[in-house]
Design a protein around this motif. Structure first.
Motif, mmCIF file in Angstrom:
data_model
loop_
_atom_site.group_PDB
_atom_site.id
_atom_site.type_symbol
_atom_site.label_atom_id
_atom_site.label_comp_id
_atom_site.label_asym_id
_atom_site.label_seq_id
_atom_site.Cartn_x
_atom_site.Cartn_y
_atom_site.Cartn_z
ATOM 1 N N GLY A 362 87.100 33.719 41.532
ATOM 2 C CA GLY A 362 85.826 34.421 41.626
ATOM 3 C C GLY A 362 84.752 33.850 40.719
ATOM 4 O O GLY A 362 83.625 34.317 40.717
ATOM 5 N N SER A 364 81.892 31.556 39.190
ATOM 6 C CA SER A 364 80.900 30.640 39.730
ATOM 7 C C SER A 364 80.003 30.019 38.674
ATOM 8 O O SER A 364 79.553 28.885 38.849
ATOM 9 C CB SER A 364 80.045 31.336 40.785
ATOM 10 N N PRO A 391 82.588 31.637 45.890
ATOM 11 C CA PRO A 391 81.572 32.432 45.176
ATOM 12 C C PRO A 391 80.225 31.718 45.066
ATOM 13 O O PRO A 391 79.185 32.371 45.139
ATOM 14 C CB PRO A 391 82.183 32.660 43.797
ATOM 15 N N ILE A 394 78.434 32.102 48.239
ATOM 16 C CA ILE A 394 77.831 33.440 48.299
ATOM 17 C C ILE A 394 76.494 33.431 47.552
ATOM 18 O O ILE A 394 75.488 33.949 48.043
ATOM 19 C CB ILE A 394 78.798 34.474 47.687
ATOM 20 N N TYR A 395 76.501 32.810 46.386
ATOM 21 C CA TYR A 395 75.270 32.726 45.592
ATOM 22 C C TYR A 395 74.185 31.974 46.368
ATOM 23 O O TYR A 395 73.026 32.396 46.408
ATOM 24 C CB TYR A 395 75.586 32.042 44.269
#
Lengths: 438, 462
Positions: A362, A364, A391, A394-395
């Protein structure tokens, strides 16, 4: 009340106590309620978090597709002077597939003359549809010259309209779709030529600037490579360090220093590990930027303290009598450790490592530092390819302005959380299963 | 030869070495009808032979990797036409870089120059020879090591002592990696920070009130003053952390108390693993939640109340960070509270105290050092937290205590300064390392104090 009314001083005292008791019980109830409401507050916030992500994200697992009858026109696919039979792959790569789609749309909606309207019409279909057709033809070149009914992905604006994120009742110039486009979409819907279907592309594609084509496969592969390196390095090193500190280290200042260091590193902000990776691995050793290799090394350093601490706790829980029995029948300390204590501590060490891996998965912030934020459309093939991880993907998507990326971000979060909860759940199950009380 | 194949062959060789060593040891054991006593178990001889087989190629690999780039570049330059060799050093390096890029299939300048193309071919050839030679020498070294190890096996060889010494050395180096990591962090951050402080004085960095890291390219450029005063960043960091702690400490502490003191065993057995999973939610998820859900909500509510709020207010970032820290505070405090001896509770009940009075007047004071320690650890985590603030806090450095304004933090600035293509030695990128140094020292201090307090507390009741 059992007191007699004549015993006056006594009853005053009981009365005071009774009143203070009532007050104290009230306080007790208040306190308990406050404590419970704190638990409920935490729980409700978490529910809100999950609800907001799931409600935003579930729709990304479906995508709007449009049915088109496409004629694989040899005139558009192969240039007149080339012989299609001779050099099929090269010819097919350069074909005008966008043209095929445009042609099909024009026959579908005849009588559109204005260039502006034509452009609007073409905008209904995702720009990626052309690549899908190309890939299909590359696989089956014999289709050239025939017609076929295909479901191609619609543009993200159409998708957002169907999913209710673009409102029809606002003025045309404030909407991302024109009135014409709405009319065409309605016509397609009424003919059953526009449907939401399962969004397989989300799982097999790499990143893309077009939301309807973007997928998590590239990031997932990057995560896999990065975590592979992390696990391969941090588990043996962490276990070895724990063994040394728990069983072989002499009681001196060096050992104390190592212990203090490990505890400290466990609480150092992750972004600082990213700075270390940038300065040491990339600038000093010249390792490839943005690669899973460097990412894995940085995450190894970051998860090591977690694994060491967990492994030490696991070793500590093995009773010393086992070691002493081994020593008593002539085993060397090393043999006592590797043949007896270590196997018994293994489940605990595995549990700690899984939790450490979940943390690494998880993470990042340190990966931003070493350049794993680049836009990478290709799926990484090896450890030094530029890549990104889930992750960070996702960012990146969370920063994209298109409305359709919101649901994809949430969907990617759901996938990531799925992985993490599985890993953590596995750790809990392992612990329950193998936990031994001596 | 590909790397993977080489590794596979080496592993196979070491497996063979293990078997050979074991056979020879067993054979020696059986000579004279088992009367020659081996010093160690056969497996010790086997492992020692295997180590003899593995160590030399690793040594060769390390030495070779350090040297080979220099040698190849030297050979390449030597074989370049004379007109290139006359070039000044810096120019020559450019040419060599071009050749390297071309050889890797990248785009380079002068790609159509025939001499460069010839040199590229030459370079690729050199690389290939190098790779091949390296593999062959490594394999030779492995075989030679195997032979030596095998020859050395005798009943008098103290194989167990030797292997255990090597294993012990490996264990020590693994444990020492923690120190190396700390030194690595300190050196890498310190080194770049020193270079930064050569251009910007330490005092103006630590006490300056203005932060605008865009250095001007031209003299008349507006808004690019290149001011590196970090006070607004510290203020922003502390503002957001303070908001986070205001959320996390009461909720975390109270829920820890409830779970430790009031909750039934069943609720505890559900709530504890749940908290662990919550603590494992990636921060990027919280960041997305802050940016997408909470920030608009905060804005709407504050506007309804007539307060002007920035869309990236410190409040939204702080609230979400607080939520993130709740499980952290609660699980640490829970450990501390359950560590308070039962006798103290029983004593309090015996005096007639209610449950809440026992908690507030006996357990909390007894657990206070531990709770303080866990709060300090939580503060250190809040200060170092990156993704939530990157996604939900602002970029502009405002020196304000207004929670509705946009502020920026140390970690946000590190990320914005270092992400993207930058020259590595501009003050802008070096500033990130200076900020990193401050961040590291700050959290280090907090951690040391917290760990010390917690340890003292543990000793008290153990």
């Amino acid at each position: 009340m059992t007191d007699s009314p004549s015993d006056n001083s006594h009853s005053v005292a009981t009365e005071t106590i009774r009143r203070s008791l009532a007050r104290r019980y009230r306080q007790e109830r208040h306190f308990r309620r406050w404590a419970l409401s704190a638990v409920l507050a935490a729980a409700s916030v978490v529910t809100l978090l999950f609800a907001s992500i799931i409600s935003n994200g579930y729709s990304a697992f479906q995508q709007t597709y449009i049915r088109l009858t496409i004629y694989f026109d040899p005139a558009l696919i192969s240039t007149p002077d080339s012989d299609p039979a001779a050099d099929i792959p090269r010819v097919l790569i350069t074909g005008d597939y966008q043209g095929l789609i445009k042609q099909s749309l024009r026959t579908r909606f005849p009588g559109i003359g204005k260039p502006r309207e034509k452009r609007d019409l073409y905008a209904l279909i995702s720009p990626g549809a052309a690549y899908l057709i190309r890939d299909m033809l590359m696989e089956r070149p014999d289709l050239v010259g025939s017609s076929k009914v295909l479901w191609v992905p619609a543009d993200d604006d159409v998708d957002m309209l169907i999913k209710g994120h673009i409102r029809r009742d606002v003025r045309e110039d404030e909407r991302r779709l024109t009135d014409h486009q709405l009319a065409w979409i309605d016509q397609l819907i009424s003919e059953g030529a526009l449907k939401k279907r399962f969004n397989g592309a989300f799982f097999v594609h790499g990143d893309s600037r077009d939301p309807e084509l973007a997928g998590i496969r590239g990031a997932a592969m990057g995560s896999l490579f990065t975590l592979g390196i992390t696990l391969a390095l941090s588990f043996p090193i962490g276990v070895a360090a724990a063994i040394y500190l728990e069983a072989f280290a002499p009681q001196n200042r060096w050992t104390d220093l190592i212990e203090v260091n490990i505890n400290n590193l466990a609480a150092v902000p992750s972004i600082v590990f990213g700075l270390l990776g940038l300065a040491v691995f990339i600038n000093f050793f010249g390792m490839p930027r943005s690669s899973p290799l460097v990412g894995g090394l940085v995450l190894t350093l970051m998860t090591l303290p977690t694994i060491i601490i967990a492994s030490r706790a696991a070793l500590k829980s093995v009773p010393p009598s086992i070691r002493e029995a081994a020593l008593a029948i002539g085993a060397s300390p090393m043999q006592a450790m590797f043949h007896h204590s270590l196997p018994l501590a293994m489940p605990g060490m595995l549990t700690g490592s899984i939790i450490g891996m979940a943390q690494a998965m998880g993470e990042s912030a340190p990966l931003l530092m070493i350049g794993m934020v680049a836009f990478v459309a290709d799926i990484p093939q090896n450890l030094s390819d530029p890549s990104t991880v889930l992750p960070v993907q996702i960012y990146l998507w969370a920063d994209s302005p298109e409305r359709a990326f919101v649901e994809r971000t949430s969907a990617a979060i759901m996938v990531l959380l799925g992985f993490l909860i599985t890993m953590n759940g596995l750790a809990v199950v392992l612990r329950r299963r193998f936990e031994r009380r001596w | 030869m590909s790397q993977l194949l080489l590794v596979a062959i080496l592993l196979a060789l070491s497996a063979i070495a293990y078997q050979l060593g074991r056979r020879r040891a067993l054979a020696l054991d059986n000579v004279n009808g088992g009367r020659t006593r081996l010093h160690s178990r056969p497996s010790h001889y086997a492992v020692l032979t295997m180590l003899w087989c593995l160590f030399p190629p690793m040594l060769v690999f390390t030495v070779w990797s350090v040297v080979d780039t220099h040698v190849i570049t030297g050979l390449l330059v030597q074989d370049l036409p004379a007109e290139f060799q006359m070039l000044p050093m810096a120019h020559l390096e450019l040419v060599v870089n071009d050749i390297r890029n071309l050889a890797q299939g990248n785009i380079a300048a002068h790609a159509d120059d025939p001499t460069i193309q010839a040199a590229t071919g030459h370079y690729q050839q050199l690389l290939q020879i190098n790779r091949f030679a390296k593999s062959v020498v490594m394999l030779l070294a492995a075989t030679a090591g195997l032979a030596i190890g095998w020859r050395l096996i005798s009943p008098h060889l103290r194989a167990r002592v030797h292997t255990e010494r090597i294993v012990n050395l490996f264990l020590i180096s693994c444990a020492a990696l923690a120190i190396l990591t700390t030194i690595g962090i300190l050196l890498s951050v310190l080194f770049e920070a020193m270079r930064f402080f050569q251009t910007v004085p330490v005092t103006s960095f630590l006490f300056g009130l203005e932060w605008s890291p865009q250095t001007a390219l031209r003299d008349d450029q507006i808004g690019s003053s290149g001011a590196f005063g970090a006070v607004p960043l510290f203020a922003g960091t502390f503002l957001i952390s303070a908001i986070a702690m205001m959320v996390a400490v009461p909720i975390g502490l109270l829920s820890a108390i409830y779970l430790a003191e009031y909750a039934s065993r069943r609720l505890r057995s559900i709530a504890k693993p749940l908290l662990e999973i919550l603590a494992g939610i990636p921060t990027v998820v919280y960041g997305f939640f802050a940016a997408l859900t909470l920030a608009p909500l905060v804005r709407q509510i504050s506007e309804a109340a007539g307060i002007e709020a920035a869309s990236e207010s410190a409040l939204a970032a702080g609230l979400v960070m607080g939520i993130m820290i709740i499980p952290f505070v609660s699980s640490l405090s829970d450990d501390v509270i359950t560590a308070v001896p039962q006798a103290m509770r029983d004593g309090s009940y015996a005096m007639g105290a209610t449950h809440s009075e026992t908690i507030l007047r006996v357990i909390i004071p007894a657990a206070l050092p531990g709770i303080v320690g866990s709060i300090l650890l939580a503060v250190s985590r809040a200060i170092g937290e990156t993704m939530i603030v990157v996604m939900a806090a602002g970029l502009s450095a405002n020196l304000t205590a207004n929670p509705f304004a946009a502020v920026t933090t140390v970690t946000v600035q590190i990320v914005t300064l270092l992400v993207g293509d930058q020259e590595f030695d501009s003050p802008k990128t070096l500033a990130a390392f200076a900020l990193g140094l401050v961040l590291f020292l700050l959290t280090l201090t907090l951690n040391v104090i917290a760990l010390y307090v917690v340890r003292k507390y543990r000793e008290q009741y153990d």
